[in-house]
Motif scaffolding. Structure first.
Motif, PDB file in Angstrom:
ATOM      1  N   THR A   1      -0.636   4.962   0.493  1.00  0.00           N
ATOM      2  CA  THR A   1      -1.755   5.910   0.591  1.00  0.00           C
ATOM      3  C   THR A   1      -1.288   7.335   0.836  1.00  0.00           C
ATOM      4  O   THR A   1      -2.105   8.256   0.818  1.00  0.00           O
TER       5      THR A   1
ATOM      6  N   ALA B   1      -4.610  -0.039   5.052  1.00  0.00           N
ATOM      7  CA  ALA B   1      -4.687  -0.770   3.784  1.00  0.00           C
ATOM      8  C   ALA B   1      -4.010  -2.138   3.890  1.00  0.00           C
ATOM      9  O   ALA B   1      -4.505  -3.129   3.335  1.00  0.00           O
TER      10      ALA B   1
ATOM     11  N   PRO C   1       0.822  -1.217   0.000  1.00  0.00           N
ATOM     12  CA  PRO C   1       0.000   0.000   0.000  1.00  0.00           C
ATOM     13  C   PRO C   1       0.850   1.257   0.000  1.00  0.00           C
ATOM     14  O   PRO C   1       1.931   1.289   0.587  1.00  0.00           O
TER      15      PRO C   1
ATOM     16  N   GLU D   1      -6.330  -4.396   5.810  1.00  0.00           N
ATOM     17  CA  GLU D   1      -7.445  -4.779   4.935  1.00  0.00           C
ATOM     18  C   GLU D   1      -7.031  -5.894   3.972  1.00  0.00           C
ATOM     19  O   GLU D   1      -7.811  -6.805   3.702  1.00  0.00           O
TER      20      GLU D   1
END
Length: 179
Positions: free
Chosen positions: A69, A78, A67, A81
């Protein structure tokens, strides 16, 4: 070996382990499913443990994107997740849980390679956060990943409980902000 054929072999390996467990995984079965001769598989991987270890790291089925971000908190959310999806959504959940659980009973299945590969990719998150001043130099990235991934494993796999909406954000907040 052609990359496409290699992916077919890895996919066949992972699907077979998900369906039959590690004990039911055979090089002959993988060869049949992937349409190659078993000697071809043995030429590249000397055992079913070596084959499964390579498939866990190299297969597109368990793909992993680091990730980015723009913030440490966002990257961690992220990441969590992704771990949630890996452990709760088929086909990844069937494969990851079965294969990695087998590593406990079968030391020849060196799952450390899988975790080392993932952590090498995750480490980038911590390097970026340190450069941006969001993370202290004394922080232990492996401990942070273990705490977050471990929370998902315990809740989803060992307890068999659903992960509520916002679980990733809540787990990251508890870790970064405390109780």
């Amino acid at each position: 070996m052609a990359p496409r054929k290699q992916q077919e072999i890895f996919d066949a390996t992972l699907w077979m382990v998900a369906e039959k467990g590690y004990d039911g995984l055979t090089v002959e079965g993988v060869a049949e499913r992937s349409g190659v001769n078993k000697t071809t598989i043995y030429r590249w991987w000397p055992s079913k443990a070596a084959l499964l270890g390579a498939a866990l790291v190299e297969s597109d089925v368990l793909g992993f994107e680091t990730p980015d971000t723009g913030s440490f908190r966002g990257d961690l959310v992220a990441l969590v997740e992704q771990i949630v999806r890996l452990l709760t959504e088929p086909p990844g959940s069937d494969i990851a849980v079965t294969a990695l659980a087998a590593a406990v009973r079968h030391p020849e299945l060196d799952a450390r390679r899988f975790f080392a590969d993932r952590f090498a990719r995750e480490r980038v998150i911590f390097e970026r956060a340190a450069r941006r001043g969001e993370l202290s130099a004394s922080a232990d990235p492996l401990l942070i990943v273990d705490l977050l991934a471990g929370a998902v494993w315990i809740r989803a796999v060992f307890r068999g409980l659903p992960l509520p909406e916002g679980y990733a954000e809540k787990a990251v907040s508890v870790l970064l902000d405390g109780l």
